[in-house]
Write a protein that holds these residues in place. Structure first.
Motif, PDB file in Angstrom:
ATOM      1  N   HIS A  64      41.859  53.115  39.866  1.00  0.00           N
ATOM      2  CA  HIS A  64      43.028  52.334  40.280  1.00  0.00           C
ATOM      3  C   HIS A  64      43.923  53.046  41.306  1.00  0.00           C
ATOM      4  N   HIS A 112      34.212  48.624  36.564  1.00  0.00           N
ATOM      5  CA  HIS A 112      33.355  47.476  36.238  1.00  0.00           C
ATOM      6  C   HIS A 112      32.149  47.361  37.174  1.00  0.00           C
ATOM      7  N   ASP A 131      41.212  47.347  30.425  1.00  0.00           N
ATOM      8  CA  ASP A 131      41.357  46.636  31.689  1.00  0.00           C
ATOM      9  C   ASP A 131      40.883  45.207  31.476  1.00  0.00           C
ATOM     10  N   HIS A 133      39.658  42.972  33.336  1.00  0.00           N
ATOM     11  CA  HIS A 133      38.459  42.466  34.010  1.00  0.00           C
ATOM     12  C   HIS A 133      37.153  43.005  33.438  1.00  0.00           C
ATOM     13  N   SER A 348      37.183  44.896  45.544  1.00  0.00           N
ATOM     14  CA  SER A 348      37.563  44.669  44.142  1.00  0.00           C
ATOM     15  C   SER A 348      36.358  44.476  43.234  1.00  0.00           C
ATOM     16  N   CYS A 349      36.635  44.500  41.930  1.00  0.00           N
ATOM     17  CA  CYS A 349      35.548  44.315  40.959  1.00  0.00           C
ATOM     18  C   CYS A 349      35.062  42.879  40.935  1.00  0.00           C
ATOM     19  N   CYS A 409      39.904  50.642  43.656  1.00  0.00           N
ATOM     20  CA  CYS A 409      40.529  49.325  43.474  1.00  0.00           C
ATOM     21  C   CYS A 409      41.340  48.926  44.699  1.00  0.00           C
ATOM     22  N   CYS A 412      43.532  45.640  45.769  1.00  0.00           N
ATOM     23  CA  CYS A 412      43.484  44.620  44.717  1.00  0.00           C
ATOM     24  C   CYS A 412      44.783  44.626  43.925  1.00  0.00           C
ATOM     25  N   LEU A 413      45.287  45.808  43.628  1.00  0.00           N
ATOM     26  CA  LEU A 413      46.565  45.866  42.906  1.00  0.00           C
ATOM     27  C   LEU A 413      47.530  46.854  43.518  1.00  0.00           C
ATOM     28  N   ASN A 431      41.089  39.080  42.524  1.00  0.00           N
ATOM     29  CA  ASN A 431      41.151  38.047  41.487  1.00  0.00           C
ATOM     30  C   ASN A 431      42.548  37.610  41.083  1.00  0.00           C
ATOM     31  N   ARG A 437      51.572  41.291  43.460  1.00  0.00           N
ATOM     32  CA  ARG A 437      50.340  41.959  43.033  1.00  0.00           C
ATOM     33  C   ARG A 437      49.827  42.947  44.082  1.00  0.00           C
TER      34      ARG A 437
HETATM   35  S1  SF4 Z   1      40.986  43.799  39.066  1.00  0.00           S
HETATM   36 FE1  SF4 Z   1      41.393  45.119  40.794  1.00  0.00          FE
HETATM   37  S2  SF4 Z   1      42.597  46.735  39.906  1.00  0.00           S
HETATM   38 FE2  SF4 Z   1      41.595  45.753  38.197  1.00  0.00          FE
HETATM   39  S3  SF4 Z   1      39.681  46.887  37.920  1.00  0.00           S
HETATM   40 FE3  SF4 Z   1      39.255  45.202  39.291  1.00  0.00          FE
HETATM   41  S4  SF4 Z   1      39.463  46.067  41.320  1.00  0.00           S
HETATM   42 FE4  SF4 Z   1      40.494  47.447  39.916  1.00  0.00          FE
END
Ligand code: SF4
Lengths: 468, 201
Positions: A64, A112, A131, A133, A348-349, A409, A412-413, A431, A437
């Motif tokens: 992250h 992930h 997490d 996700h 991102s994941c 990440c 993404c965040l 996502n 965000r």
């Molecule tokens: S949603 Fe974004 S911040 Fe969360 S694990 Fe997936 S890539 Fe990382």
């Protein structure tokens, strides 16, 4: 025996203890750990003098906070608090003897993405991570869901989780997808249909021809966003594609054990007459390439649509929609394809796997991003990055004017330095489009990698089908 | 964990639906390796301007609600990420109970691990309490976990459901890990069975 769903079967195979009121201790096969939600859990263990119960089933990777710029080996690229969190994970992994992929390891990436890639995630397993996700791993026919830090500590100490069973929900996507429509459009369209609370209390099993036709990467994209629909987990029954993906991965079984595993995996499907508490069916043909317009993943519309008005909604959603429109700086009736963007984020994941990069590169090949636009590709893992370089995708992105980043990440965040500034508008393959965000005041439109690539070329939200 | 038995407190109204964990505690505050101290950053981006000044209109900045112990919120409260920083921030601010029509699953579980009671009521009941909360500091709402009731300031009583195990732990302030470790024999037995059946795991 009474007919069972896939969820029932995996659940039954993992109950270590059941109390009279139905509260169960569910045994956990794989516990994935990252740096943000684990420090307080390890601290708790230390304070109580407890060990990690099953270190060989516990896998950690920082993702992250880590910078994704090429100079990240330089400690100065991280803020002090980020560095403290990553160093805490380094230390905890070492002290407690768990599997670890540090930032310097080519296998490092988003937790992930790393789990399936290394063969840690396999059909029929229970997989948890601090997490939300974690739902991603359901694509393998594993029961996988996010947990909070107290539960992380509980799993570390006991390898179990206190759980009550969820209800069963079937989401069927019938028929074929039309050209230009992807797994991301499926999963966003399902949330558009059910709402972000529609799955609350359920485990969703995705099925139907359109789901079976997806690659493992696509199935991970679908399950990844089950949580955005409120479900505890999303799951897809394993099949030949699943076995083929798992075979030969570093931590997948080999030889006789592979055969034994396969025999069990082949029993992992929902029986024909299994009971469903809720059923949702969408026709694959009806799904269009979609984008989000608001600040909830349920605010989703086909790219051919227009921005709605708050008065189009009812109940508490009226105020929320108005707030979204104000935050996003959009006017009712405006064509979605007229919305100008400043930034494109591919990663991102949800969409940071090799197939996602291939889809984006296919649109970008021989083209350039719009002048003045910021565009970046952040591969989901070091191995995805290496493969994309080998396949020539990296060069396509670089030639198109994208930044080609290291794994994490990232935007993404926006816990690392990659953030939107107030009012900056982003086409993102991640996502969540929540307020703030991707950075305070930042405006996020969610979409598929191909759609994000199309937007990068034109500078506004674009129907990718016009470029195919 | 602090016990939860009864609570009589000021309730802050937040009629918005889908209040997500990024609103409750934005990610820049997730970099802590401690559990405490997050209360000042609760609802940070709704509560303060970019340069840190309080936004007077935000409910928790209004004099009547600065000591609120209860939140009355719209549907699907706590959706989004698994961050336990959300209940930590609520708790650190002083919130011990939330009232809504529904919660996101992970957030709901996380509350119980931290001595916060998330109460689910019917939409028309939440409406009554929302109006009650809007009356300000004079309207105290009462929560009784043993009796599973919420009482509005004018004496209307609403019953709520709560899982018996979660209730037991909250009322007694019990630590889950200790309880589970008492079942070590079951876990060991499961592990031997599983490693015979699925040795590849
Ligand atoms: S949603 Fe974004 S911040 Fe969360 S694990 Fe997936 S890539 Fe990382």
């Amino acid at each position: 025996m009474s007919p069972k769903t896939l969820y029932d079967k995996i659940w039954d195979a993992h109950v270590a203890h059941e109390a009279e009121d139905g509260t169960c201790l569910l045994y956990i096969d794989r516990h994935l750990v990252h740096e943000v939600t684990s420090p307080q859990a390890f601290e708790g263990l230390r304070m109580a003098g407890r060990k990690v119960h099953a270190p060989d089933k516990t896998i950690a990777v920082p993702d992250h906070n880590v910078p994704t710029t090429l100079d990240r080996a330089n400690a100065k690229t991280m803020t002090e608090d980020s560095r403290i969190q990553v160093e805490a994970l380094d230390k905890n992994a070492k002290d407690f003897g768990i599997h670890y992929y540090p930032v310097s390891d080519v296998r490092q990436g988003i937790v992930h993405i790393v789990g399936p890639e290394q063969g840690w995630t396999l059909p029929g397993m229970t997989v948890v991570c601090g997490d939300s996700h974690t739902a991603t791993h359901g694509a393998f026919g594993a029961l996988a869901h996010g947990i909070g830090t107290s539960e992380v500590e509980h799993v570390l100490a006991t390898q179990t989780l206190i759980q009550k069973k969820s209800k069963n929900m079937k989401v069927e996507i019938t028929g074929k997808l039309r050209p230009g429509v992807t797994a991301k459009d499926i999963t966003l369209s399902v949330i558009g249909a059910t709402g972000t609370a529609g799955g609350t209390g359920y485990v969703i099993e995705y099925m139907g021809e359109a789901i079976r036709d997806l690659s493992m990467e696509g199935r991970m994209t679908v399950c990844n966003m089950a949580i955005e629909g409120g479900a505890r987990a999303g799951i897809i029954a394993p099949d030949e594609k699943t076995y083929a993906y798992c075979m030969g991965r570093p931590h997948a079984p080999k030889g006789a054990q592979w055969e034994a595993a396969l025999t069990w995996w082949k029993t992992l499907y929902s029986d024909d007459d299994a009971h469903w508490d809720k059923v949702v069916t969408l026709k694959g043909e009806d799904i269009a390439p979609v984008v989000t317009w608001g600040t909830s993943p349920e605010d989703v519309l086909p790219i051919t649509g227009v921005v709605p008005a708050a008065s189009d909604f009812t109940g508490g959603k009226v105020e929320a929609a108005q707030r979204s429109l104000d935050y996003m700086g959009l006017k009712p009736g405006q064509k979605l394809s007229d919305i100008q963007i400043d930034t494109v984020f591919i990663g991102s994941c949800t969409n940071g796997r090799i197939e996602d990069l291939r889809a984006a590169a296919a649109i970008l090949k021989g083209k350039k991003k719009k002048d003045g636009l910021r565009a970046m590709v952040v591969p989901g893992s070091g191995l995805v990055r290496a493969q994309a370089e080998e396949e020539g995708l990296a060069q396509i992105f670089i030639d198109a004017g994208f930044e080609w980043r290291l794994a994490g990440c990232s935007m993404c965040l926006a816990m690392n330095p990659d953030q939107l500034s107030p009012g900056e508008r982003c086409a993102a393959t991640s996502n969540r489009n929540f307020e703030g965000r991707q950075g305070r005041g930042g405006r996020t439109h969610l979409m598929s990698p191909a759609m994000a690539a199309a937007a990068a070329i034109t500078g506004h939200l674009t129907d990718v089908r016009e470029m195919m | 964990m602090e016990k939860f038995t009864t609570l009589s407190g000021i309730a802050a109204p937040m009629p918005l639906v889908n209040i997500d964990t990024d609103m409750i505690i934005p990610k820049q505050f997730l970099k802590t390796i401690k559990r405490s101290g997050l209360g000042v950053n609760l609802f940070d981006e709704m509560r303060y301007t970019q340069d840190g000044a309080e936004i007077p209109d935000f409910v928790l900045n209004k004099p009547a609600y600065r000591n609120a112990q209860i939140l009355v919120a719209g549907d699907n409260f706590g959706c989004g990420s698994s961050r336990e920083h959300a209940p930590w921030a609520l708790l650190d601010f002083g919130i011990r109970a939330v009232i809504s029509t529904s919660y996101a699953d992970i957030f709901y579980n996380n509350c119980f691990k931290n001595g916060i009671l998330p109460i689910v009521l019917k939409p028309e009941e939440v409406d009554v309490l929302m109006k009650d909360a809007e009356k300000g500091a004079n309207a105290r709402i009462e929560v009784d976990l043993a009796a599973q009731t919420v009482t509005s300031s004018d004496g209307q009583v609403f019953s709520f459901e709560v899982d018996s195990h979660k209730k037991h732990c909250l009322i007694n302030g019990l630590d889950d890990i200790g309880l589970t470790m008492e079942k070590a024999a079951s876990i060991d037995a499961f592990e031997s069975r599983a490693s015979a059946q699925r040795p590849w795991v």
